[in-house]
Each structure stands twice: as C-alpha cells, then as structure tokens.
Write a protein that holds these residues in place. Structure first.
Motif, PDB file in Angstrom:
ATOM      1  N   LYS A  39      15.237   2.406  -2.498  1.00 14.50           N
ATOM      2  CA  LYS A  39      16.605   2.886  -2.758  1.00 14.50           C
ATOM      3  C   LYS A  39      17.334   3.222  -1.465  1.00 14.50           C
ATOM      4  O   LYS A  39      18.462   3.697  -1.482  1.00 14.50           O
ATOM      5  CB  LYS A  39      16.560   4.131  -3.659  1.00 14.50           C
ATOM      6  N   GLY A  40      16.655   2.998  -0.328  1.00 11.34           N
ATOM      7  CA  GLY A  40      17.260   3.303   0.964  1.00 11.34           C
ATOM      8  C   GLY A  40      17.145   4.748   1.372  1.00 11.34           C
ATOM      9  O   GLY A  40      17.746   5.168   2.363  1.00 11.34           O
ATOM     10  N   GLN A  41      16.376   5.541   0.615  1.00 12.75           N
ATOM     11  CA  GLN A  41      16.214   6.959   0.947  1.00 12.75           C
ATOM     12  C   GLN A  41      15.141   7.130   2.012  1.00 12.75           C
ATOM     13  O   GLN A  41      14.072   6.518   1.939  1.00 12.75           O
ATOM     14  CB  GLN A  41      15.820   7.748  -0.310  1.00 12.75           C
ATOM     15  N   LYS A  42      15.432   7.986   3.003  1.00  5.93           N
ATOM     16  CA  LYS A  42      14.492   8.214   4.086  1.00  5.93           C
ATOM     17  C   LYS A  42      13.382   9.155   3.637  1.00  5.93           C
ATOM     18  O   LYS A  42      13.625  10.161   2.990  1.00  5.93           O
ATOM     19  CB  LYS A  42      15.213   8.805   5.305  1.00  5.93           C
ATOM     20  N   ILE A  43      12.150   8.804   3.995  1.00  6.88           N
ATOM     21  CA  ILE A  43      10.977   9.613   3.667  1.00  6.88           C
ATOM     22  C   ILE A  43      10.277   9.965   4.968  1.00  6.88           C
ATOM     23  O   ILE A  43      10.108   9.110   5.838  1.00  6.88           O
ATOM     24  CB  ILE A  43      10.002   8.834   2.755  1.00  6.88           C
ATOM     25  N   THR A  44       9.888  11.221   5.108  1.00  9.69           N
ATOM     26  CA  THR A  44       9.120  11.637   6.280  1.00  9.69           C
ATOM     27  C   THR A  44       7.860  12.344   5.791  1.00  9.69           C
ATOM     28  O   THR A  44       7.940  13.247   4.959  1.00  9.69           O
ATOM     29  CB  THR A  44       9.932  12.569   7.183  1.00  9.69           C
ATOM     30  N   ALA A  45       6.711  11.914   6.281  1.00 10.45           N
ATOM     31  CA  ALA A  45       5.444  12.493   5.845  1.00 10.45           C
ATOM     32  C   ALA A  45       4.485  12.609   7.025  1.00 10.45           C
ATOM     33  O   ALA A  45       4.617  11.899   8.024  1.00 10.45           O
ATOM     34  CB  ALA A  45       4.823  11.644   4.734  1.00 10.45           C
ATOM     35  N   ILE A  46       3.541  13.520   6.883  1.00 11.99           N
ATOM     36  CA  ILE A  46       2.434  13.639   7.834  1.00 11.99           C
ATOM     37  C   ILE A  46       1.221  12.975   7.174  1.00 11.99           C
ATOM     38  O   ILE A  46       0.783  13.395   6.103  1.00 11.99           O
ATOM     39  CB  ILE A  46       2.119  15.107   8.162  1.00 11.99           C
ATOM     40  N   ASN A  47       0.687  11.943   7.812  1.00 10.16           N
ATOM     41  CA  ASN A  47      -0.315  11.098   7.168  1.00 10.16           C
ATOM     42  C   ASN A  47      -1.678  11.133   7.848  1.00 10.16           C
ATOM     43  O   ASN A  47      -1.772  11.228   9.068  1.00 10.16           O
ATOM     44  CB  ASN A  47       0.157   9.636   7.141  1.00 10.16           C
ATOM     45  N   LYS A  48      -2.709  11.006   7.021  1.00  5.31           N
ATOM     46  CA  LYS A  48      -4.056  10.683   7.478  1.00  5.31           C
ATOM     47  C   LYS A  48      -4.394   9.333   6.871  1.00  5.31           C
ATOM     48  O   LYS A  48      -4.380   9.179   5.640  1.00  5.31           O
ATOM     49  CB  LYS A  48      -5.057  11.738   7.027  1.00  5.31           C
ATOM     50  N   THR A  49      -4.692   8.345   7.719  1.00  5.40           N
ATOM     51  CA  THR A  49      -4.895   6.985   7.254  1.00  5.40           C
ATOM     52  C   THR A  49      -6.282   6.493   7.639  1.00  5.40           C
ATOM     53  O   THR A  49      -6.713   6.689   8.783  1.00  5.40           O
ATOM     54  CB  THR A  49      -3.816   6.043   7.843  1.00  5.40           C
ATOM     55  N   ILE A  50      -6.958   5.854   6.683  1.00  5.72           N
ATOM     56  CA  ILE A  50      -8.356   5.452   6.888  1.00  5.72           C
ATOM     57  C   ILE A  50      -8.543   4.002   6.427  1.00  5.72           C
ATOM     58  O   ILE A  50      -8.157   3.657   5.302  1.00  5.72           O
ATOM     59  CB  ILE A  50      -9.313   6.354   6.077  1.00  5.72           C
ATOM     60  N   PRO A  51      -9.134   3.137   7.256  1.00  2.00           N
ATOM     61  CA  PRO A  51      -9.474   1.791   6.782  1.00  2.00           C
ATOM     62  C   PRO A  51     -10.665   1.844   5.819  1.00  2.00           C
ATOM     63  O   PRO A  51     -11.552   2.675   5.975  1.00  2.00           O
ATOM     64  CB  PRO A  51      -9.826   1.043   8.067  1.00  2.00           C
ATOM     65  N   ILE A  52     -10.660   0.974   4.815  1.00  2.00           N
ATOM     66  CA  ILE A  52     -11.768   0.897   3.863  1.00  2.00           C
ATOM     67  C   ILE A  52     -12.564  -0.366   4.175  1.00  2.00           C
ATOM     68  O   ILE A  52     -12.002  -1.463   4.222  1.00  2.00           O
ATOM     69  CB  ILE A  52     -11.259   0.862   2.410  1.00  2.00           C
ATOM     70  N   THR A  53     -13.850  -0.200   4.410  1.00  4.65           N
ATOM     71  CA  THR A  53     -14.670  -1.340   4.833  1.00  4.65           C
ATOM     72  C   THR A  53     -15.818  -1.582   3.872  1.00  4.65           C
ATOM     73  O   THR A  53     -16.274  -0.679   3.151  1.00  4.65           O
ATOM     74  CB  THR A  53     -15.238  -1.102   6.245  1.00  4.65           C
ATOM     75  N   ASP A  54     -16.287  -2.815   3.846  1.00  4.30           N
ATOM     76  CA  ASP A  54     -17.496  -3.209   3.135  1.00  4.30           C
ATOM     77  C   ASP A  54     -18.354  -3.935   4.152  1.00  4.30           C
ATOM     78  O   ASP A  54     -18.181  -5.135   4.385  1.00  4.30           O
ATOM     79  CB  ASP A  54     -17.147  -4.118   1.949  1.00  4.30           C
ATOM     80  N   GLY A  55     -19.231  -3.167   4.770  1.00  6.35           N
ATOM     81  CA  GLY A  55     -19.984  -3.736   5.876  1.00  6.35           C
ATOM     82  C   GLY A  55     -19.040  -4.000   7.037  1.00  6.35           C
ATOM     83  O   GLY A  55     -18.242  -3.151   7.424  1.00  6.35           O
ATOM     84  N   PRO A  56     -19.057  -5.219   7.581  1.00 10.17           N
ATOM     85  CA  PRO A  56     -18.166  -5.537   8.706  1.00 10.17           C
ATOM     86  C   PRO A  56     -16.753  -5.907   8.267  1.00 10.17           C
ATOM     87  O   PRO A  56     -15.867  -6.085   9.103  1.00 10.17           O
ATOM     88  CB  PRO A  56     -18.856  -6.735   9.357  1.00 10.17           C
TER      89      PRO A  56
END
Length: 466
Positions: free
Chosen positions: A92-109
């Motif tokens: 909708k064009g609305q600005k969002i500001t957040a504090i994030n913790k981001t983690i990759p999800i892996t299956d082996g390599p």
C-alpha cells in the motif's frame, strides 16, 4: 487415522503459538516465497495473510535497494543478522520500520529458506517524524498534549483559540507542567508556524548579557562588541517565547514593554529603531499577582503580556490524567530502551494518586524512566521498580514496610500543605462569591483584594457560577 489427528492437532497448536507470541515471524523458502507469516507480523506490516503467504517477498514489499532485504541476504548469502534496523514499504506504499533478527535455514550444506523475527518501531519513528522533524525547531502540537481532565481540556481549547490571532500570551504554571509545550503548540497551530520559534530562559543568563541577547548589539558600543542581531530580529515573522519572565530585572522589563508596544527594537549602542514583527509569549512559574507584589514583575508589563492568559494546572489537580500519561511514558521508554514493558501494577497507580507531584509531569516522566532502568525481564512496573528515593517518601513508608497481613493497596492519600491550602482558597473564594451573588466588586471588597486579583484567581481556580 490417529497419526493424522495428531498431526492436525500439532499444526493447530503450532499455529496458535505463532499467533500468540508478541514478535513478528516471517519465513521464506528457497525461492523467496513466504511460507510462515504470523499475526504479529501482519500487525507490524499492515498486511493480510492472503497478500503475503505463498507470494515472493520482492513482489509484495519494496526496499530502497533490492539487496537490502535482510531475509533475501540470509537466503542468498547465508548471512545471519541481529538487531538490524530495516525500513521498507508494504504493497500500500506505507513505510514500515522494524528491528530484525534474521537467520538462514539450512539442511546440511544447502540453504532451504530463511526466517525473520521482527520488533515494530514504526510507531516510534512516526512520533519522532511528526514531533521533531515536521516542525523544524519545534516539537509539539496540541496532539502532543495528553489529558482528558476538564482542567487540561479547557486550557487546550483556550490555546487553540489563541492560534487565530497574534496577541501576546502569558502562560502561568508550576515548574514541569508543560508551559513550553503549550507555547509551541500555539505557534505550530498559527499562521506563523513556518517562521522561527525562539525560546529564551530569562533566568539562565546573567543580567550583563541578556540585554544584548534580547535586543542585539552594535559594533563599538562597548569593548569587543560586534554587530549582532538580538532574539527579536532572529524571530522576525515568528514567535519569541520568554521563559520565566519574572527573572528579568525591572529596567529590562521596562525596555521589553517598549519593544512590545512600539513593535520596534534598538540594538545596544545603536541609534536606529528596527521594525520587528514578532508574536511575544511569556511564561511564569508563580502567581503573577504574587510576583507583582514582590517586585519581580512590573504591573504594566503583566497587563500587556496577559492579553491571552493560560493557567496550566499542576498534575495534582488533574490526577485523572495520571494513567494515560504514565502509559505514554512507559511506551516511549520501552521503545527507546528496546524493552517489552507493557503497563504498571494497579497499586503503583494508586500510589501515584496519593502523591502530590511537586515536579509535575516532568517528575512523572523521570520517575517512569528511572523505573524502566530498574526492570530486568518483567513486563509490568511494580512498586519495587520505583526509584528508592520515591519509595522512601513519608506517605509510602507503610506501603514499603507492608507484611503479608497488610493489604497490598495501602498507599494512604495524604495531601500536601500546598494542595490543602489551594483547595481551601478556592472553596473560600467560591463561598464568598456565592454570598455576594457573584458580584465581583463586593466580593473583592469583602476579601480585601483588588478586582484584578480576584478575577485572576477566579480564572486560575476555574470557579464558575452554578
């Protein structure tokens, strides 16, 4: 069949947990399509489930740069991040500001997806934007004033009416009641809002300097003097607020009166008068009548400044606003400190109601900030979190020393002498007014005071004819 029922039940529990936790959860698969999106994330981003689920994140959200999405970075580069502030836009064009913790999800390599845990700071960003950036050097508007009590609502209405004119304004109130907040609100609501708002505390500067600061100086007027515009010239077209006007000495008050009346100013050491178009507001932290009687305020300057008079009530006279003010400061410092404090215990509010608040709203804000510094992991402020100097006050001693046999809500409502005397004065004036059928002249004579003094106190105590 039983295995399928167990799976269904586990999915229901899993979905309930996702929607109950107070952080946003957003997960994508290896293609960047959303596979998990909880209720809190919907609230943070202002989105519906169907707008996001099973759709590519880059098709739904817009980023300043394509690679700025922390989720995409975690997926493509295997990069984990924590406490990263990110701003982006929803569909909708609305600005969002957040504090994030981001983690990759892996299956082996192999990287098969990424997930993000988000805390919302959009509201705080909006407050900063509206209250600080929007108005340049002024932060406050009438929307910044918190209060539902009749006292504060009446002052707000009078202040809003004052935005329509250029009349001088005198704002009376104890220290910490928010006098400058009202002055800035009037300025920002007036036709002068695009022009400068300059505030000067008259008690903060020595007498030898303040005349030059107010009126400006002419080169050669005294040793080391230079051509420098004063505050009146700097505020040209806007508003000049003189805080604690009663701190100016009588001779400077006389010069100030001349500037206000003539609408022109002469620099110290100068010979020419310069026309100025400035709205003057002033504040005083004591009863103006007492200041006049004590020689701290010239009577003629008082009459000139008080074309519009606002009396900001002390916090002890608007206790119905305590809950809303406290909640506002809790949310403010919870955001600033990155905490999850939501509210306060009922007995804390009861104690607040039994206190006379000599420092007013400013004291309440500092008290909440101090309490937030004492919290470890709790989500509510309790009595034990209040700063020690506050808990040790006389009226709270029985509370802080309570035993299991004593009720927890045991904050005795003891009035301060100031509060008691103020109520006694108001009640007595109202009684004498009623005896004289609200005739101002006869009432003033009976009380041994001038009509002006009586009218001031009627307005101050908001005494109305029944």
């Amino acid at each position: 069949m039983k295995s399928d029922q167990n799976k269904t039940r586990m999915l229901q529990i899993y979905q309930r947990i996702l929607n109950e936790i107070d952080v946003g959860i957003h997960a994508i698969d290896s293609e960047g399509n959303t596979i998990i999106y909880n209720k809190k994330m919907m609230d943070i981003e202002g989105m519906d489930m169907e707008d996001v689920l099973d759709k590519n994140i880059l098709e739904v959200f817009s980023f300043y740069k394509k690679g700025e999405s922390t989720l995409i970075q975690a997926l493509q580069k295997g990069k984990a991040t924590e406490n990263v502030k990110q701003s982006y836009f929803n569909n909708k064009g609305q600005k969002i500001t957040a504090i994030n913790k981001t983690i990759p999800i892996t299956d082996g390599p192999n990287r098969i997806g990424a997930m993000e845990i988000a805390r919302d700071v959009t509201r705080l960003e909006k407050i900063i934007s509206e209250n600080i950036l929007q108005k340049g050097n002024t932060r406050y508007t009438f929307n910044s004033i918190i209060g539902v009590s009749p006292h504060i609502q009446e002052v707000m209405e009078a202040g809003k009416r004052a935005t329509r004119t250029n009349s001088t304004v005198l704002i009376t109130g104890e220290t910490g009641t928010g006098k400058e907040l009202f002055a800035q609100s009037i300025h920002n609501g007036s036709s002068r809002s695009g022009a400068p708002f300059i505030s000067q505390n008259c008690a903060a500067l020595p007498v030898t300097l303040i005349e030059g600061i107010l009126f400006g100086t002419k080169k050669g007027a005294f040793t080391g003097s230079v051509d420098r515009p004063g505050l009146f010239e700097q505020a040209q077209g806007g508003t000049l607020l003189l805080d604690e006007i009663n701190a100016l000495n009588p001779s400077l008050q006389a010069k100030l009166l001349r500037v206000i009346q003539e609408k022109s100013v002469r620099r110290v050491g100068g010979t020419k008068d310069l026309a100025v178009d400035v709205r003057i507001m002033a504040t005083i932290n004591e009863d103006p009548i007492d200041a006049i009687a004590g020689g701290r305020l010239r009577k003629d300057l008082y009459y000139r400044l008080s074309v519009v008079s606002l009396f900001i009530p002390p916090l002890r006279d608007r206790l119905e606003d305590l809950a809303a003010l406290s909640q506002f400061f809790i949310e403010k410092y919870s955001q600033l400190f990155g905490m999850e404090v939501k509210s306060f215990d009922d007995d804390v509010l009861e104690c607040f109601h039994s206190y006379d608040w000599p420092g007013n709203v400013r004291e309440l804000e500092h008290l909440i900030e101090g309490s937030m510094n004492l919290i470890e992991y709790e989500s509510r402020i309790s009595f034990e979190h209040l700063p020690l100097h506050f808990r040790k006050k006389t009226q709270f001693k029985s509370y802080s020393m309570e035993t299991d046999d004593m009720p927890k809500n045991n904050c005795p409502a003891i009035k301060s002498l100031v509060e008691y005397m103020a109520k006694a004065e108001r009640d007595y004036i109202a009684k004498v007014l009623n005896q004289h059928n609200y005739n101002i002249t006869r009432t003033a004579e009976s009380l041994g005071m001038s009509r002006q003094n009586l009218q001031y106190r009627i307005k101050k105590w908001q005494i109305h004819r029944p």
